[in-house]
Design an enzyme around this catalytic site. Sequence first.
Site, PDB file in Angstrom:
ATOM      1  N   ASP A  39       5.317 -24.114  44.454  1.00  8.85           N
ATOM      2  CA  ASP A  39       4.755 -23.179  45.437  1.00  8.85           C
ATOM      3  C   ASP A  39       5.806 -22.748  46.464  1.00  8.85           C
ATOM      4  O   ASP A  39       6.717 -23.512  46.792  1.00  8.85           O
ATOM      5  CB  ASP A  39       3.569 -23.855  46.145  1.00  8.85           C
ATOM      6  CG  ASP A  39       2.721 -22.854  46.897  1.00  8.85           C
ATOM      7  OD1 ASP A  39       2.796 -21.647  46.595  1.00  8.85           O
ATOM      8  OD2 ASP A  39       1.969 -23.278  47.793  1.00  8.85           O
ATOM      9  N   HIS A  56       9.846 -15.393  42.491  1.00 11.60           N
ATOM     10  CA  HIS A  56       9.411 -16.013  41.234  1.00 11.60           C
ATOM     11  C   HIS A  56      10.601 -16.221  40.292  1.00 11.60           C
ATOM     12  O   HIS A  56      10.666 -17.223  39.586  1.00 11.60           O
ATOM     13  CB  HIS A  56       8.319 -15.169  40.569  1.00 11.60           C
ATOM     14  CG  HIS A  56       7.052 -15.077  41.380  1.00 11.60           C
ATOM     15  ND1 HIS A  56       6.475 -16.178  41.957  1.00 11.60           N
ATOM     16  CD2 HIS A  56       6.272 -14.019  41.722  1.00 11.60           C
ATOM     17  CE1 HIS A  56       5.377 -15.807  42.616  1.00 11.60           C
ATOM     18  NE2 HIS A  56       5.240 -14.503  42.495  1.00 11.60           N
ATOM     19  N   LEU A 150      12.684 -34.885  26.870  1.00 14.69           N
ATOM     20  CA  LEU A 150      11.750 -34.606  27.966  1.00 14.69           C
ATOM     21  C   LEU A 150      10.648 -33.693  27.431  1.00 14.69           C
ATOM     22  O   LEU A 150      10.924 -32.803  26.635  1.00 14.69           O
ATOM     23  CB  LEU A 150      12.497 -33.871  29.094  1.00 14.69           C
ATOM     24  CG  LEU A 150      11.645 -33.342  30.256  1.00 14.69           C
ATOM     25  CD1 LEU A 150      11.135 -34.497  31.123  1.00 14.69           C
ATOM     26  CD2 LEU A 150      12.447 -32.359  31.136  1.00 14.69           C
TER      27      LEU A 150
END
Length: 263
Positions: A39, A56, A150
Site C-alpha cells: 500500500d 504502481h 520461493l
Amino acid sequence: MSFPQAILKLFKSRHKPITVGLTAEAKANPPKHVAVIMDGNGRWAKKRGLPRSSGHYAGAENLHELCKWCIEYSIDYVTVFAFSTENWQRPQKEIDSLMNLFIEFFTRYERELEAEGVRLRFCGETQELPLAVQDTMKKAEASSIKRSNLQLIIAFNYGGRREIVRAVGKLLQEYRANEIKPDNLVEADLSAHMYLPDVPDPDLIIRPSGELRLSNFLLWQSAYSEFWFSNVLWPDFNKGDFTDAINDYASRQRRYGGLKEAE
Ligand code: IPE
Ligand code: IPE
Ligand code: MG
C-alpha cells in the site's frame, strides 16, 4: 507506459545497500510465510507530482526486490496484496493501468523470476478478471510449477470475506451431496476450501504506508499472524525496513493462546 527509466531512477534512490543484517535469532527462526499489503503507491507518486500509475510501477519494481530479500532470508512463501475486490471502485483509468501493469510485470521479470527459482501462484476471484490477465496467470503458473526457491502468491481481485463465502458455498455443495454433516464440521473443513489450502498461514503480515488495518486481506488465515506496520510507503519500503520487520518477528513470542514454555 512501460517501466519508465525516470521512475526506476527515482525508485532506486532509497534502495541502497544496507549494513544491518538478520540477527542470529532471525537466521535460526525465519518466518516461513510473509504476507505484504503493498500500500501507498498513489501517495508515493503524488508526493513527486507524478500520476498514480507511476507509483504502481515503482511498487511493482519493489515486488521484485521483495522476492530477492525473501530468497536471501530463507522465506518459503510470500503473499502480496496487489488488487482487492474493493479496488474496482477506483477510476476506470487506474483499474486499466493496474491490469496492464500486471501483464507487463511478467514480461519484464519473466527471466529474472526463472533464474531466481520463483514459483508463481495467484489467489482471488480470478475468473472475473480480463481474459488477458487470466491468460498471463495461467502461463506464469504453468511455466513456474517446478521452481522451488520461493512461492510468490499474488492476491489479485482478492477479498478475505469473498474467500470465506466461497468456501462456505463449497461446503454447502458437499452437504447437498451428503458428503458432510453440519454437526461434525471442524475448522479444517473450511480451511480445505480456501483458494490455496496447501499454503501455510502467514507468520508475519507487513503493512507499509501508515494504515493500521487489514483491508479485507487474509481474514481466515491471519488468526494468529504477527503484524508489522510501517509509515514508509510501499515503493520506498527497502531491504533495511524488511530486515527490521523480520528481526522483530523473530524476537517475539508466539503463544497461540497457551503459555510460554517452562511457566
Ligand atoms: C496500493 O497503493 C495498490 C493498490 C491498492 C492497487 P494505493 O493505490 O492504495 O496507494 P495509496 O494508498 O492511495 O497511496
Ligand atoms: C489494500 O489497499 C489493497 C491493496 C494494497 C491491494 P487499499 O488502498 O485498497 O486499502 P484501503 O482502501 O486504504 O483500506
Ligand atoms: Mg491504499
